[in-house]
Design an enzyme around this catalytic site. Structure first.
Site, PDB file in Angstrom:
ATOM      1  N   HIS A  13     -44.827 -12.596 -51.095  1.00 60.88           N
ATOM      2  CA  HIS A  13     -44.569 -12.315 -52.515  1.00 60.88           C
ATOM      3  C   HIS A  13     -43.055 -12.299 -52.782  1.00 60.88           C
ATOM      4  CE1 HIS A  13     -43.546  -8.220 -51.451  1.00 60.88           C
ATOM      5  NE2 HIS A  13     -44.761  -7.994 -50.940  1.00 60.88           N
ATOM      6  N   HIS A  47     -40.728 -10.214 -50.533  1.00 57.46           N
ATOM      7  CA  HIS A  47     -40.393 -10.876 -49.262  1.00 57.46           C
ATOM      8  C   HIS A  47     -39.349 -11.970 -49.518  1.00 57.46           C
ATOM      9  CE1 HIS A  47     -44.815  -9.894 -48.158  1.00 57.46           C
ATOM     10  NE2 HIS A  47     -44.046  -8.977 -47.611  1.00 57.46           N
ATOM     11  N   CYS A  71     -50.691   6.113 -40.704  1.00 62.42           N
ATOM     12  CA  CYS A  71     -50.883   5.354 -41.955  1.00 62.42           C
ATOM     13  C   CYS A  71     -50.952   3.875 -41.596  1.00 62.42           C
ATOM     14  CB  CYS A  71     -49.752   5.604 -42.949  1.00 62.42           C
ATOM     15  SG  CYS A  71     -49.835   4.442 -44.343  1.00 62.42           S
ATOM     16  N   CYS A 105     -48.268   1.591 -43.440  1.00 63.60           N
ATOM     17  CA  CYS A 105     -46.934   1.550 -42.812  1.00 63.60           C
ATOM     18  C   CYS A 105     -47.038   1.132 -41.365  1.00 63.60           C
ATOM     19  CB  CYS A 105     -46.278   2.923 -42.777  1.00 63.60           C
ATOM     20  SG  CYS A 105     -46.067   3.753 -44.323  1.00 63.60           S
ATOM     21  N   CYS A 150     -49.909   9.092 -47.984  1.00 60.80           N
ATOM     22  CA  CYS A 150     -48.623   8.460 -47.702  1.00 60.80           C
ATOM     23  C   CYS A 150     -48.017   8.027 -49.035  1.00 60.80           C
ATOM     24  CB  CYS A 150     -48.834   7.240 -46.798  1.00 60.80           C
ATOM     25  SG  CYS A 150     -47.354   6.227 -46.665  1.00 60.80           S
ATOM     26  N   HIS A 207     -48.209   4.345 -49.548  1.00 57.43           N
ATOM     27  CA  HIS A 207     -49.527   3.700 -49.617  1.00 57.43           C
ATOM     28  C   HIS A 207     -50.578   4.684 -50.134  1.00 57.43           C
ATOM     29  CE1 HIS A 207     -47.228   1.394 -46.583  1.00 57.43           C
ATOM     30  NE2 HIS A 207     -47.752   0.375 -47.235  1.00 57.43           N
ATOM     31  N   LYS A 263     -42.640  -0.988 -57.204  1.00 56.60           N
ATOM     32  CA  LYS A 263     -42.316  -1.918 -56.118  1.00 56.60           C
ATOM     33  C   LYS A 263     -43.332  -3.052 -56.086  1.00 56.60           C
ATOM     34  CE  LYS A 263     -42.012  -2.178 -51.085  1.00 56.60           C
ATOM     35  NZ  LYS A 263     -42.609  -1.696 -49.838  1.00 56.60           N
ATOM     36  N   LYS A 286     -48.026  -6.367 -51.897  1.00 55.04           N
ATOM     37  CA  LYS A 286     -49.297  -7.073 -51.798  1.00 55.04           C
ATOM     38  C   LYS A 286     -50.397  -6.229 -52.433  1.00 55.04           C
ATOM     39  CE  LYS A 286     -52.762  -8.659 -49.052  1.00 55.04           C
ATOM     40  NZ  LYS A 286     -53.572  -7.461 -49.162  1.00 55.04           N
TER      41      LYS A 286
END
Ligand code: MSP
Length: 518
Positions: free
Chosen positions: A20, A23, A128, A131, A145, A148, A299, A302
């Site tokens: 994405h 990246h 997690c 991560c 987390c 996430h 942020k 994905k």
């Protein structure tokens, strides 16, 4: 002149989905730095790649009904073609499933073990999977987390191999005190220092095969695989030839600069240097942690859908050209901070800066030089245009300081001032009026030469960000190969060959209304 070795790396991306724009941002900005350092005369080695092991990839593969190897083999070409579409010029694309990587991981593990920094213990705690990180209660406010929130942390009880990370609290504090540039920007250094000041706990570096089978087998521990982060960090050594290519390794290690996102500084600024110290290997030069590309303030990730189809790097590169994507992300996001992407703002910048700014400057300056002189006028015997030549010298030094200091947005802005200045000066000094007056022929000659020469210098300074379009613009004004001359020769005033016939160019950037969009 001896060339300095310069080794630059990106984080390696998880292959549990397509690349994405977040990246892409990291790969583009790393490529800008790599191109800049090549221009400065360094011998650059640029490493990027994919992080392919771990429970996250294993589960995603299973969800697709595929074994992990087949699944990652199918996705890796998408990363490679995205980076190609964005003109990322890396030297090696490393995959953590590459055989030389496995070899270097086991070699590093052996050295750390021989030096007495490994032991066995039962891990009782949280993990997690987003991560791929072991977590304490403190890391999971409200039981989630923060990175996430949609994933439930898993409770693990495993007999694992542990790394004595705690032994490196003081050595790392000492290392940072002696070399503050080790972690940049300063905000990230301060975060890392806070963690270190609280003391480090030992960490688990294996996973039981019952829980995760997709990883590198540990030769002396057949029931386990190596913890994915321990495996992944070592890619930077593998990519420098550790254990496989001594000449490469001697040349480039430890010159490494690791470009990473701010979410993974603990791994890179604490665990990774401690692993190297434990193995008796010199620590890399520095980490630069960039911020996040956000959409709607969140942020881009994905799990958040990668920002949708209109933020897909492949779509953007194919529709607007790679340089448009590179320009937006480099010039509009302060390097080290977060920056927002919206298609609307992206198009605004495309229109204002590229189509109307640089594109327009190329077509009008070349058009006038052709019309009045048939090509690049020869200013021999005339004083250089003082305002333009001074502005170029200032841009060169500002740009150098900014790019060297990883302030890429400032570097782009410093070079961009020349584009703006040329357009303003053309408006202000009205060369078409000079052309009507015989007595002003020399003035016109010096001015138009000055404009084309300033454009040439602007292009070489912008080339790290806009490699394709600046190469095209340089060819249009008869200065192809300018970038290859290197910083000093390419930025000295007077480098534009004279007397060259010019052709009226096709627009450098198509207008927005000529671009077919989905
Ligand atoms: N596999 C690990 C890195 C291992 S490096 C030894 C990982 N992968 S990732 O795919 O989640 O992220 C790869 C890189 O992309 C990280 O540096 C991360 O910070 C960066 N980004 C992911 N999303 C991003 C944005 N939205 N914006 C900017 N960079 C972001 O972490």
């Amino acid at each position: 002149m001896t060339r300095r070795p310069f080794y630059i790396t990106t984080a390696i991306d998880y292959v549990n989905g397509e690349p994405h724009l977040g990246h892409a941002y990291e790969k583009i900005t790393t490529d800008v730095i790599a191109r800049w350092r090549r221009f400065c005369g360094d011998e650059v080695r640029f490493l990027t790649g994919t992080d392919e092991h771990g429970i996250k990839v294993q589960k995603t593969a299973a969800d697709h009904g595929l074994d992990p190897q087949t699944y990652v083999d199918g996705l890796v070409p998408k990363f490679k073609s995205a980076w190609e579409a964005l003109d990322i010029e890396y030297d090696r694309f490393i995959r953590t499933t590459d055989p030389d990587h496995e070899k270097s991981v086991l070699e590093l593990l052996r050295r750390i073990r021989d030096n007495g920094y490994l032991f066995e213990k039962t891990y009782n705690g949280w993990y997690c999977e987003g991560c791929e990180g072991f977590k304490t209660e403190k890391d999971l406010p409200g039981g989630k987390c923060p990175e996430h929130p949609t994933r439930e942390p898993k409770w693990l009880e495993e007999e694992n191999l542990f790394f004595k990370l705690s032994a490196f609290t003081q050595p790392l504090l000492d290392h940072i005190a002696a070399k503050p540039s080790f972690i940049e920007p300063a905000s990230r250094r301060n975060e890392v220092l806070k963690v270190l000041e609280g003391g480090l706990d030992d960490i688990s570096i294996s996973r039981s095969k019952g829980a995760v089978s997709w990883g590198i087998d540990i030769d002396f521990r057949p029931d386990s695989v190596i913890y994915v982060w321990f495996d992944a960090l070592i890619n930077y050594l593998t990519g420098a030839g550790f254990g496989t290519d001594d000449a490469l390794y001697e040349r480039f290690w430890p010159t490494a600069v690791h470009i990473i996102g701010k979410d993974i500084t603990r791994f890179h600024c604490i665990i990774w240097p401690a692993m190297l110290l434990a193995a008796g290997i010199p620590v890399y030069d520095r980490v630069f942690a960039h911020g996040w590309v956000t959409t709607g303030g969140a942020k881009l990730s994905k799990s958040a859908g990668g920002g949708g189809a209109s933020a897909d790097p492949g779509y953007l590169a194919a529709t607007y050209g790679p340089d448009a994507v590179r320009w937006f992300l480099t010039s509009q996001v302060t390097y080290g901070r977060d920056g927002e992407f919206s298609l609307e703002q992206f198009e605004n910048i495309y229109d204002a800066h590229l189509a109307n700014g640089l594109g327009n400057l190329v077509s009008r300056s070349v058009g006038m030089a052709k019309k009045y002189f048939g090509g690049v006028p020869d200013p021999a015997g005339l004083a250089p245009d003082e305002l333009l030549s001074t502005a170029c010298a200032t841009a060169v030094s500002e740009c150098t300081a900014a790019y060297d200091g990883y302030a890429l947005h400032d570097g782009a802005a410093a070079a961009w001032k020349l584009v703006t200045l040329c357009n303003e000066q053309i408006q202000l000094r009205e060369p078409w009026k000079m052309a009507k007056d015989e007595a002003r022929a020399d003035e016109l000659k010096a001015f138009l030469y000055g404009i084309l020469e300033t454009l040439r210098i602007a292009c070489v300074l912008l080339a790290p960000v806009l490699p394709g379009k600046t190469a095209a613009a340089l060819a249009i004004i008869g200065a192809e190969g300018a970038v290859e001359q290197g910083l000093e020769a390419a930025t000295a005033w007077g480098g534009l060959p004279v007397g060259i016939e010019l052709e009226r160019p096709a627009p450098l950037f198509p207008r927005l209304d000529q671009i077919e969009r989905d």
